[in-house]
Write a protein that holds these residues in place. Structure first.
Motif, mmCIF file in Angstrom:
data_model
loop_
_atom_site.group_PDB
_atom_site.id
_atom_site.type_symbol
_atom_site.label_atom_id
_atom_site.label_comp_id
_atom_site.label_asym_id
_atom_site.label_seq_id
_atom_site.Cartn_x
_atom_site.Cartn_y
_atom_site.Cartn_z
ATOM 1 N N UNK A 120 27.577 87.852 28.609
ATOM 2 C CA UNK A 120 26.799 86.601 28.569
ATOM 3 C C UNK A 120 26.349 86.231 29.985
ATOM 4 N N UNK A 121 25.363 86.957 30.500
ATOM 5 C CA UNK A 121 24.954 86.771 31.901
ATOM 6 C C UNK A 121 24.121 85.523 32.195
ATOM 7 N N UNK A 122 23.562 84.904 31.163
ATOM 8 C CA UNK A 122 22.694 83.735 31.397
ATOM 9 C C UNK A 122 23.453 82.457 31.042
ATOM 10 N N UNK A 123 23.872 81.730 32.061
ATOM 11 C CA UNK A 123 24.663 80.507 31.871
ATOM 12 C C UNK A 123 23.947 79.348 32.564
ATOM 13 N N UNK A 124 23.562 78.336 31.805
ATOM 14 C CA UNK A 124 22.889 77.170 32.357
ATOM 15 C C UNK A 124 23.847 75.986 32.403
ATOM 16 N N UNK A 125 23.517 75.020 33.242
ATOM 17 C CA UNK A 125 24.376 73.850 33.450
ATOM 18 C C UNK A 125 23.507 72.603 33.556
ATOM 19 N N UNK A 126 23.867 71.573 32.803
ATOM 20 C CA UNK A 126 23.205 70.277 32.946
ATOM 21 C C UNK A 126 24.258 69.184 33.049
ATOM 22 N N UNK A 127 23.865 68.075 33.687
ATOM 23 C CA UNK A 127 24.705 66.880 33.733
ATOM 24 C C UNK A 127 24.068 65.814 32.858
ATOM 25 N N UNK A 128 24.899 65.077 32.127
ATOM 26 C CA UNK A 128 24.343 64.000 31.301
ATOM 27 C C UNK A 128 23.853 62.830 32.142
ATOM 28 N N UNK A 129 24.122 62.835 33.458
ATOM 29 C CA UNK A 129 23.568 61.794 34.326
ATOM 30 C C UNK A 129 22.041 61.747 34.209
ATOM 31 N N UNK A 130 21.436 62.912 33.983
ATOM 32 C CA UNK A 130 19.984 62.968 33.843
ATOM 33 C C UNK A 130 19.475 62.221 32.624
ATOM 34 N N UNK A 131 20.385 61.930 31.682
ATOM 35 C CA UNK A 131 20.000 61.222 30.467
ATOM 36 C C UNK A 131 20.367 59.739 30.519
ATOM 37 N N UNK A 171 12.385 77.233 26.586
ATOM 38 C CA UNK A 171 11.543 76.433 27.480
ATOM 39 C C UNK A 171 11.819 74.941 27.352
ATOM 40 N N UNK A 172 13.100 74.569 27.344
ATOM 41 C CA UNK A 172 13.480 73.159 27.276
ATOM 42 C C UNK A 172 13.665 72.601 28.683
ATOM 43 N N UNK A 186 11.513 61.611 38.984
ATOM 44 C CA UNK A 186 10.311 61.763 38.171
ATOM 45 C C UNK A 186 9.722 63.168 38.304
ATOM 46 N N UNK A 187 9.355 63.726 37.164
ATOM 47 C CA UNK A 187 8.652 65.017 37.105
ATOM 48 C C UNK A 187 9.459 66.187 37.677
ATOM 49 N N UNK A 188 10.784 66.066 37.693
ATOM 50 C CA UNK A 188 11.644 67.191 38.068
ATOM 51 C C UNK A 188 12.638 67.425 36.940
ATOM 52 N N UNK A 189 12.815 68.698 36.567
ATOM 53 C CA UNK A 189 13.660 69.024 35.429
ATOM 54 C C UNK A 189 14.443 70.307 35.679
ATOM 55 N N UNK A 190 15.537 70.456 34.936
ATOM 56 C CA UNK A 190 16.265 71.712 34.873
ATOM 57 C C UNK A 190 15.731 72.473 33.669
ATOM 58 N N UNK A 191 15.299 73.700 33.879
ATOM 59 C CA UNK A 191 14.798 74.526 32.786
ATOM 60 C C UNK A 191 15.969 75.160 32.032
ATOM 61 N N UNK A 192 15.984 74.987 30.739
ATOM 62 C CA UNK A 192 17.007 75.590 29.883
ATOM 63 C C UNK A 192 16.272 76.441 28.850
ATOM 64 N N UNK A 193 16.373 77.750 29.004
ATOM 65 C CA UNK A 193 15.566 78.661 28.183
ATOM 66 C C UNK A 193 16.462 79.679 27.484
ATOM 67 N N UNK A 195 19.803 80.122 26.960
ATOM 68 C CA UNK A 195 20.913 80.758 27.677
ATOM 69 C C UNK A 195 21.952 81.297 26.703
ATOM 70 N N UNK A 196 22.796 82.187 27.188
ATOM 71 C CA UNK A 196 23.944 82.631 26.390
ATOM 72 C C UNK A 196 24.955 81.490 26.273
ATOM 73 N N UNK A 197 25.126 80.759 27.387
ATOM 74 C CA UNK A 197 26.070 79.646 27.448
ATOM 75 C C UNK A 197 25.386 78.465 28.123
ATOM 76 N N UNK A 198 25.611 77.264 27.593
ATOM 77 C CA UNK A 198 25.160 76.040 28.249
ATOM 78 C C UNK A 198 26.389 75.177 28.515
ATOM 79 N N UNK A 199 26.563 74.757 29.770
ATOM 80 C CA UNK A 199 27.643 73.842 30.134
ATOM 81 C C UNK A 199 27.047 72.445 30.276
ATOM 82 N N UNK A 200 27.670 71.469 29.606
ATOM 83 C CA UNK A 200 27.219 70.079 29.640
ATOM 84 C C UNK A 200 28.348 69.235 30.203
ATOM 85 N N UNK A 201 28.147 68.677 31.402
ATOM 86 C CA UNK A 201 29.213 67.861 31.992
ATOM 87 C C UNK A 201 28.794 66.412 32.090
#
Length: 318
Positions: A120-131, A171-172, A186-193, A195-201
């Motif tokens: 699972x080489x593709x691992x993305x990470x997002x923080x809920x702070x962005x929401x 392409x999320x 504004x107008x800056x995002x993390x691309x989530x396309x 992934x094998x794994x998504x980490x949500x902190x």
């Protein structure tokens, strides 16, 4: 210390490990991380070492790889059963815990280690702070004093995002939060396309919320395949928050466009007093009311001691 009693392990839904016991579960897995890389992953005030990565995070990445493989195998079997051939959906890991407990560092270290497993080489990470709702919306709703509490998040947008992830969409975009601006960028995002794994902190990712009789509701944690709670004693968390506040005062807050630039003008004692007041009236209240009650919904609890080092691991029994 953790409030899970190892002596009562037979009666607990968790199996408890000392760091030494947990480290044995590494099973000779090589450490794919250098000191230079770890330096880039450390957060403010964090002292995570390569030894701790080897003893705690590497066995955890091995365990998570087993979980990912199991889910992937189940998905393949389900598709064979249904006669379909759709792309596998991401395995989602949720990481929760108090302000200043070090969620982001845990997430970044795990992201790096998990991405180096070949399955699972593709691992993305997002923080809920962005929401979090933008500052203008929070002011409109009179919620600025409740920032970080469940009602300050655009929960519907986060649910829609996780629904899209679990639906296999690509392409999320996830919003990015700036602690300097104290707002979304504004107008800056993390691309989530795909992934094998998504980490949500985030602070409240394990919260189930309150429902009225007959009400149907989806929770953020419903999308998680594995969940982790980062734990520490209350006074230790307060000390870490104060220390972080002092560091921000001399760094981020001192920038001209910083939302809290006035805090940079505070003297040492006044800054400590301010940090303790913010902790006592906001962060501690949120911790007690919303975050800590979700601890035992996690599949894994990592307990930290005063030095930020993990001193106990509690894994929910299957």
């Amino acid at each position: 210390m953790s409030d899970i009693d190892p002596d009562k392990d037979q009666l607990s839904p968790y199996r408890s490990f000392s760091v030494t016991e947990w480290a044995r579960l590494r099973k000779n897995t090589p450490l794919p991380l250098s000191e230079e890389e770890l330096t880039e992953l450390r957060g403010m005030n964090e002292r995570v070492s390569l030894d701790e990565v080897a003893q705690v995070y590497l066995p955890l990445s091995r365990l998570l790889s087993f979980y990912v493989a199991s889910i992937q195998q189940l998905n393949e079997g389900t598709q064979q059963f249904m006669g379909t051939n759709t792309k596998q959906v991401p395995f989602i890991i949720g990481i929760a815990g108090s302000v200043a407990v070090g969620k982001s560092t845990v997430a970044r270290v795990l992201q790096t280690l998990l991405a180096r497993w070949p399955e699972h080489p593709k691992v993305d990470l997002i923080s809920t702070d962005g929401f979090l709702y933008p500052t203008a919306e929070l002011e409109k709703r009179k919620l600025m004093h409740r920032k970080g509490f469940p009602e300050s998040f655009d929960r519907a947008a986060l649910i829609d995002f996780l629904t899209a992830v679990k639906s296999g969409r690509g392409a999320l975009q996830a919003p990015i939060y700036s602690h300097r601006l104290y707002d979304r960028i504004e107008n800056e995002f993390i691309e989530v396309d795909q992934p094998d794994i998504l980490i949500v902190e985030g602070l409240n990712v394990l919260q189930s919320g309150k429902m009225r009789l007959g009400e149907s509701q989806i929770f953020i944690s419903d999308y998680f395949d594995f969940s982790i709670y980062i734990d520490a004693d209350l006074d230790v968390l307060r000390q870490w928050y104060v220390k972080r506040f002092l560091n921000l005062r001399s760094t981020v807050f001192s920038q001209p466009d910083a939302y809290f630039k006035d805090y940079a003008k505070l003297g040492e004692s006044e800054a400590i007093e301010t940090a303790n007041r913010i902790w006592r009236t906001i962060n501690q209240v949120n911790l007690h009311e919303n975050i800590e009650p979700t601890k035992y919904r996690a599949k894994l609890i990592l307990h930290k001691g005063p030095t930020h080092a993990i001193d106990a691991v509690h894994l929910r029994k299957l």
